[in-house]
Design a protein around this motif. Structure first.
Motif, PDB file in Angstrom:
ATOM      1  N   LEU A   1     -29.833 -21.816 -24.843  1.00 11.95           N
ATOM      2  CA  LEU A   1     -29.843 -22.950 -25.768  1.00 11.95           C
ATOM      3  C   LEU A   1     -30.774 -22.685 -26.947  1.00 11.95           C
ATOM      4  O   LEU A   1     -30.412 -22.937 -28.111  1.00 11.95           O
ATOM      5  N   TYR A   2     -31.966 -22.198 -26.660  1.00 15.65           N
ATOM      6  CA  TYR A   2     -32.904 -21.912 -27.749  1.00 15.65           C
ATOM      7  C   TYR A   2     -32.379 -20.786 -28.645  1.00 15.65           C
ATOM      8  O   TYR A   2     -32.597 -20.804 -29.864  1.00 15.65           O
ATOM      9  N   HIS A   3     -31.702 -19.801 -28.058  1.00 11.44           N
ATOM     10  CA  HIS A   3     -31.119 -18.725 -28.866  1.00 11.44           C
ATOM     11  C   HIS A   3     -30.016 -19.271 -29.776  1.00 11.44           C
ATOM     12  O   HIS A   3     -29.942 -18.910 -30.962  1.00 11.44           O
ATOM     13  N   ALA A   4     -29.163 -20.153 -29.227  1.00 15.02           N
ATOM     14  CA  ALA A   4     -28.116 -20.766 -30.052  1.00 15.02           C
ATOM     15  C   ALA A   4     -28.730 -21.629 -31.158  1.00 15.02           C
ATOM     16  O   ALA A   4     -28.221 -21.654 -32.292  1.00 15.02           O
ATOM     17  N   LEU A   5     -29.818 -22.324 -30.833  1.00 17.56           N
ATOM     18  CA  LEU A   5     -30.513 -23.122 -31.851  1.00 17.56           C
ATOM     19  C   LEU A   5     -31.053 -22.236 -32.970  1.00 17.56           C
ATOM     20  O   LEU A   5     -30.944 -22.584 -34.159  1.00 17.56           O
TER      21      LEU A   5
ATOM     22  N   LEU B   1     -43.156 -19.228 -23.527  1.00 15.28           N
ATOM     23  CA  LEU B   1     -43.482 -20.158 -24.614  1.00 15.28           C
ATOM     24  C   LEU B   1     -43.513 -19.449 -25.965  1.00 15.28           C
ATOM     25  O   LEU B   1     -43.076 -20.007 -26.980  1.00 15.28           O
ATOM     26  N   ALA B   2     -44.025 -18.214 -25.978  1.00 14.50           N
ATOM     27  CA  ALA B   2     -44.034 -17.455 -27.233  1.00 14.50           C
ATOM     28  C   ALA B   2     -42.621 -17.152 -27.707  1.00 14.50           C
ATOM     29  O   ALA B   2     -42.326 -17.181 -28.911  1.00 14.50           O
ATOM     30  N   ASN B   3     -41.728 -16.888 -26.766  1.00 15.62           N
ATOM     31  CA  ASN B   3     -40.336 -16.616 -27.141  1.00 15.62           C
ATOM     32  C   ASN B   3     -39.662 -17.871 -27.682  1.00 15.62           C
ATOM     33  O   ASN B   3     -38.913 -17.813 -28.671  1.00 15.62           O
ATOM     34  N   ILE B   4     -39.926 -19.020 -27.048  1.00 14.26           N
ATOM     35  CA  ILE B   4     -39.314 -20.276 -27.491  1.00 14.26           C
ATOM     36  C   ILE B   4     -39.804 -20.645 -28.889  1.00 14.26           C
ATOM     37  O   ILE B   4     -39.032 -21.114 -29.732  1.00 14.26           O
ATOM     38  N   SER B   5     -41.080 -20.422 -29.156  1.00 13.24           N
ATOM     39  CA  SER B   5     -41.640 -20.801 -30.454  1.00 13.24           C
ATOM     40  C   SER B   5     -41.441 -19.738 -31.524  1.00 13.24           C
ATOM     41  O   SER B   5     -41.708 -20.007 -32.695  1.00 13.24           O
ATOM     42  N   GLY B   6     -40.997 -18.554 -31.147  1.00 11.25           N
ATOM     43  CA  GLY B   6     -40.850 -17.469 -32.111  1.00 11.25           C
ATOM     44  C   GLY B   6     -39.434 -16.954 -32.234  1.00 11.25           C
ATOM     45  O   GLY B   6     -38.562 -17.583 -32.839  1.00 11.25           O
TER      46      GLY B   6
ATOM     47  N   ARG C   1     -16.144 -20.863 -20.895  1.00 13.24           N
ATOM     48  CA  ARG C   1     -16.215 -22.123 -20.144  1.00 13.24           C
ATOM     49  C   ARG C   1     -17.546 -22.244 -19.412  1.00 13.24           C
ATOM     50  O   ARG C   1     -18.187 -23.311 -19.418  1.00 13.24           O
ATOM     51  N   VAL C   2     -17.975 -21.121 -18.805  1.00  9.97           N
ATOM     52  CA  VAL C   2     -19.259 -21.143 -18.089  1.00  9.97           C
ATOM     53  C   VAL C   2     -20.411 -21.368 -19.070  1.00  9.97           C
ATOM     54  O   VAL C   2     -21.345 -22.132 -18.788  1.00  9.97           O
ATOM     55  N   GLU C   3     -20.348 -20.686 -20.224  1.00  7.14           N
ATOM     56  CA  GLU C   3     -21.405 -20.878 -21.220  1.00  7.14           C
ATOM     57  C   GLU C   3     -21.426 -22.313 -21.730  1.00  7.14           C
ATOM     58  O   GLU C   3     -22.506 -22.890 -21.936  1.00  7.14           O
ATOM     59  N   PHE C   4     -20.242 -22.894 -21.942  1.00  2.87           N
ATOM     60  CA  PHE C   4     -20.192 -24.293 -22.384  1.00  2.87           C
ATOM     61  C   PHE C   4     -20.772 -25.211 -21.314  1.00  2.87           C
ATOM     62  O   PHE C   4     -21.526 -26.152 -21.633  1.00  2.87           O
ATOM     63  N   GLU C   5     -20.445 -24.936 -20.043  1.00  2.00           N
ATOM     64  CA  GLU C   5     -20.985 -25.753 -18.955  1.00  2.00           C
ATOM     65  C   GLU C   5     -22.504 -25.594 -18.867  1.00  2.00           C
ATOM     66  O   GLU C   5     -23.230 -26.564 -18.626  1.00  2.00           O
ATOM     67  N   ARG C   6     -22.978 -24.358 -19.086  1.00  4.70           N
ATOM     68  CA  ARG C   6     -24.426 -24.135 -19.046  1.00  4.70           C
ATOM     69  C   ARG C   6     -25.127 -24.843 -20.203  1.00  4.70           C
ATOM     70  O   ARG C   6     -26.246 -25.331 -20.040  1.00  4.70           O
ATOM     71  N   ARG C   7     -24.470 -24.890 -21.351  1.00  5.42           N
ATOM     72  CA  ARG C   7     -25.090 -25.572 -22.490  1.00  5.42           C
ATOM     73  C   ARG C   7     -25.085 -27.082 -22.305  1.00  5.42           C
ATOM     74  O   ARG C   7     -26.030 -27.765 -22.722  1.00  5.42           O
ATOM     75  N   MET C   8     -24.022 -27.611 -21.691  1.00  4.86           N
ATOM     76  CA  MET C   8     -23.946 -29.055 -21.502  1.00  4.86           C
ATOM     77  C   MET C   8     -24.829 -29.524 -20.351  1.00  4.86           C
ATOM     78  O   MET C   8     -25.380 -30.622 -20.404  1.00  4.86           O
TER      79      MET C   8
END
Length: 476
Positions: free
Chosen positions: A106-110, A331-336, A88-95
Motif C-alpha cells: 500500500l505504501y509503495h502504491a501511494l 518506519l524509515a522505509n515508510i517515511s522515505g 485479484r489477490v493484490e486487489f484483495e490485499r489492498r482492500m
C-alpha cells in the motif's frame, strides 16, 4: 554339367513345327544405353519416394505447428489467468490489508501515485498554481496515510487477539505422545487443567452479550480466582472488579463501561501470562525467566534508542554491526523510499526451494535477505532478463549459471521462466551461448563477487566448521 540337345526334322524323324515361333532380332542395346535406362527408372522411383517423404514431413510439421499453436494458446491462457489471479489477490490485499507485506504494498502504491501526480504538476503548472497543486497532493497523501494507519491499527489488534488465543489454546492443550501400540495418548495435568480454567474465565470476561446478572457472576468468579494470591497485580484487579460492580449496580450504561472492562481484561491477561499463577505458560513465553540469559543477546538500536534482542535486528550480507532494528528500518522505509520487497521475498523463497531439491549443501542463498536480492536483481542484473531484456518481475527467476556448482550471487543468471527451462537443457553452456554473451555474464559475476565478498568469507568459514565437526556414528 549342362548337357542339352535339339531334335531336328530329318529322314525317318518328323518334328512338328506347330508351336514354333519366329524370332526376329531387334535393335542391339549397348551397355551405356542399358545403364541410362536403369538410371531413369531409379530417378522415377526416387521422385515418387521423395514426394511421399515430403508429404509425410509436411504433415508432421503441420501437426507440430498445430501442437505448438495449441501449447502457445494454452500458455497464453494460463499466464493470463495467473495475471488475473495475481491482480485479484493484490486487489484483495489492498482492500483488506492484514500483514506487513500488504501494508508495504500500500505504501509503495501511494509513493508511485505521489510521484505520478508530482510529475504531472511539474509538466503542466508553474508558479503559485504549482504550489497550490502540490499542497492539494500533500493533503491527499496525508489523508491516505491516515487511512492506511487506521487499517494497520485494526490489523495489529486482530493479530494481537489471534496471538493471545493461540497462547491460551497451547497452554490448555493436554500432553500428547505416541504410545507403544502406535496410538495417540492424551493426558491432562494439574497445570493444563488450571490453564483451561483461566482460558474459560478469560473468554467469559470478554463476551459482549451478557446480562447484568451473568456479568456479575463472571466478576465473582474472577474475584475468587485472583484473591488466592496477594500482590500488586491482584490487588489492582480486585479494585477494578469492585469499581465495575458498583457501576453496574448504579445501572451505568454499557458504553461507559467499555474502557474499564478492557482494563480488567488486560490485567487478567497479564495475570494469566505470569508463570507464578499459571505454571503451564512458562514454556510458551519468549522472554526467559532468568534475566542473566539476556546479557549476551541484547544490542542497542541507534534509531529507536532501545536495547533489543538480536532477533529484532535484520542482518544483510554486508552487515558489520547491529545498528538498526527491524521496526526502525520499517518506519524509515515508510517515511522515505516506501519500497515493496514482496516480489523479492517470493523470488527468494523460490530460489531456496529449488536449491533444496539439489541437496548438494547449497547454503549461500539462505544467508541472503530481500534487501540483498533487490540489489542483486536491480543493480547488478538491471532488473531484466539478460537474454530477452524482459522486465516483468513476476516472470523472472534467478537460476544457476553453472548447474554443476552451488547457487551463489556469482553463479546465477536472471532469466524468464521459459528461458530458464531451456537453460537447464544445455549440457555445455559455453558451447550453447556465444563468447560475447558468456563474457557479459562473467562481468556481472565479478561485480556480484566484489559486492558480496563478505558472504564468500562466511561461506568458507561455515564450510570449514562443518568439515571440522567430528562425525557421529549411530548404532543400529
Amino acid at each position: 554339367n549342362n548337357n542339352t540337345s535339339t531334335q531336328m526334322s530329318q529322314t525317318g524323324c518328323s518334328v512338328s513345327n506347330k508351336h514354333d515361333k519366329v524370332i526376329v532380332p531387334g535393335r542391339y542395346e549397348t551397355a551405356e544405353e542399358f545403364h541410362s535406362k536403369r538410371l531413369q527408372a531409379v530417378i522415377v522411383l526416387q521422385s515418387y519416394y521423395r514426394r511421399w517423404h515430403a508429404v509425410n514431413l509436411i504433415n508432421g510439421m503441420r501437426v507440430d505447428k498445430k501442437r505448438r499453436l495449441d501449447w502457445e494458446r494454452k500458455e497464453a491462457i494460463r499466464k493470463e489467468k495467473e495475471r488475473e489471479e495475481r491482480l485479484r489477490v493484490e486487489f484483495e490485499r489492498r482492500m483488506n490489508p492484514k500483514t506487513k507485506e500488504d501494508f508495504d504494498m500500500l505504501y509503495h502504491a501511494l509513493e508511485m501515485w505521489r510521484k505520478d501526480e508530482v510529475a504531472k504538476i511539474d509538466d503542466s503548472l508553474k508558479g503559485p498554481e504549482r504550489k497550490a497543486a502540490l499542497c492539494a497532493v500533500l493533503e491527499q497523501e496525508a489523508d491516505l496515510i491516515a487511512s492506511i494507519g487506521r487499517h494497520q491499527n485494526a490489523a495489529e489488534d486482530d493479530r494481537r487477539r489471534q496471538k493471545i488465543r493461540k497462547i491460551l489454546e497451547k497452554a490448555a492443550s493436554p500432553r500428547r505422545w505416541i504410545a507403544f501400540d502406535g496410538k495417540l495418548t492424551q493426558m491432562d495435568t494439574p497445570y493444563t487443567i488450571r490453564a483451561k480454567e483461566l482460558r474459560a474465565l478469560y473468554d467469559s470476561l470478554n463476551m459482549k452479550v451478557l446480562t447484568q446478572e451473568e456479568r456479575m457472576d463472571v466478576l465473582l468468579s474472577l474475584k475468587a480466582t485472583v484473591i488466592e494470591h496477594d500482590c500488586k497485580l491482584t490487588r489492582e484487579i480486585l479494585e477494578l472488579i469492585e469499581r465495575e460492580t458498583d457501576l453496574i449496580l448504579r445501572e451505568t450504561k454499557q458504553r461507559n463501561l467499555e474502557g474499564l472492562r478492557r482494563r480488567i481484561s488486560s490485567l487478567f491477561l497479564q495475570y494469566i501470562k505470569t508463570p507464578k499463577f499459571n505454571p503451564e505458560i512458562a514454556h510458551l513465553t519468549k522472554v526467559p525467566q532468568d534475566p542473566s540469559r539476556l546479557v549476551n543477546d541484547v544490542y542497542y538500536c541507534r534509531a529507536t534508542g532501545k536495547y533489543l534482542p538480536s532477533i529484532e535486528f535484520e542482518l544483510t550480507a554486508n552487515t558489520k554491526a547491529m545498528k538498526t532494528s527491524r521496526r526502525a528500518a520499517q518506519l524509515a522505509n515508510i517515511s522515505g523510499k516506501r519500497d515493496d520487497d514482496s516480489l523479492y521475498r517470493e523470488m527468494l523463497r523460490q530460489i531456496r526451494r529449488s536449491e533444496e531439491k539439489y541437496d548438494d549443501g547449497s547454503r549461500l542463498v539462505f544467508m541472503l535477505d530481500e534487501v540483498d536480492l533487490r540489489h542483486l536483481v536491480e543493480t547488478i542484473w538491471s532488473g531484466q532478463s539478460i537474454l530477452s531484456n524482459h522486465d516483468d518481475m513476476h516472470d523472472l527467476v534467478l537460476v544457476r549459471w553453472d548447474v554443476a556448482k552451488q547457487w551463489a550471487p556469482w553463479n546465477c543468471v536472471l532469466l524468464t521462466k521459459d528461458e530458464a527451462s531451456g537453460h537447464f537443457r544445455f549440457e555445455d553452456i559455453y558451447e550453447a551461448y556465444s563468447g560475447t554473451f558468456v563474457e557479459k555474464v562473467k562481468y556481472k559475476h565479478v561485480i556480484a563477487r566484489n559486492y558480496f565478498r563478505r558472504l564468500g568469507t562466511l561461506s568458507m568459514r561455515s564450510s570449514a566448521d562443518i568439515k571440522s565437526e567430528p562425525r557421529r556414528e549411530t548404532v543400529a
